[in-house]
Design a protein around this motif. Structure first.
Motif, PDB file in Angstrom:
ATOM      1  N   SER A 173       0.880  -1.168   0.000  1.00 33.61           N
ATOM      2  CA  SER A 173       0.000   0.000   0.000  1.00 33.61           C
ATOM      3  C   SER A 173       0.914   1.214   0.000  1.00 33.61           C
ATOM      4  N   LEU A 208      -3.262   4.882   5.806  1.00 37.11           N
ATOM      5  CA  LEU A 208      -3.404   3.828   4.810  1.00 37.11           C
ATOM      6  C   LEU A 208      -3.825   2.547   5.514  1.00 37.11           C
ATOM      7  N   THR A 221      -5.927   5.732  -0.067  1.00 35.55           N
ATOM      8  CA  THR A 221      -5.865   6.441   1.203  1.00 35.55           C
ATOM      9  C   THR A 221      -7.213   6.340   1.886  1.00 35.55           C
TER      10      THR A 221
END
Length: 214
Positions: free
Chosen positions: A47, A192, A207
């Motif tokens: 991520s 995140l 996000t």
């Protein structure tokens, strides 16, 4: 999930006279569905988020990324290049980890300069009490504008039924251009979300607002 969703055809002879053409649309649809299932089943290995050039000093964050294809590692990339000597006694980098889904993070990693090298450590965030040192962490530099910190996610305590956690980074820097300490959080407005290793098949790279703040 290798092998699931596949059908092995064996022991059957298809004669040339059999009408195969009407089955083509069905086969195409089946292939599309198989690709979609494979995409959903693909493990989430990272991520990440980009951050604008919005803070003075050497540690203005440009990008953050978490990888867990191997050991979980968070990388912080800045706009400026810097050395351990240039941030010694001036700058730190932090990674905050919300494993409970509450208002505050439960853990944080901090990277400090010794003047000639970098050191990283993991702490339990006690908020109203003294933070608890847990262990030293591996830290390395892949480029002159970044650091990568290895975090032992599997050793952390998680809330009941928690399949994911929230994370974000913060840097602090004090210098002539940052007399009041320049602080940069990435992402700016939240955190995140990352699935715990092995807990979910679907990637989460966007996000996400977090109930935590740091």
């Amino acid at each position: 999930m290798a092998g699931q969703g596949r059908t092995r055809v064996s022991g059957r002879v298809v004669r040339a006279a059999e009408p195969l053409r009407p089955a083509v649309p069905f086969l195409v649809a089946l292939m599309i569905a198989a690709v979609a299932i494979a995409a959903i089943a693909a493990p989430s290995f990272h991520s990440d988020a980009r951050d604008p050039n919005d803070t003075r000093g050497l540690l203005d964050v440009r990008r953050v990324r978490l990888d867990h294809e191997g050991p979980t590692e968070v990388t912080v990339i800045t706009f400026a290049e810097w050395t351990a000597a240039s941030i010694w006694d001036r700058g730190n980098a932090y990674v905050f980890l919300d494993t409970e889904g509450g208002e505050n993070p439960e853990y944080f990693a901090v990277v400090r300069s010794t003047g000639s090298d970098l050191q990283a450590s993991l702490w339990r965030d006690r908020r109203e009490h003294r933070d608890v040192f847990l262990r030293n962490l591996r830290v390395r530099r892949k480029s002159r504008d970044g650091i990568s910190i290895e975090i032992p996610i599997k050793t952390l305590e998680f809330g009941r039924f928690r399949e994911s956690y929230f994370w974000w980074t913060t840097t602090s820097f004090t210098a002539e251009v940052c007399r009041r300490t320049c602080i940069d959080r990435a992402p700016d407005g939240g955190s995140l979300e990352q699935w715990r290793p092995g807990m979910s098949p679907s990637p989460t790279n966007t996000t996400t607002p977090s109930p935590s703040s740091g």
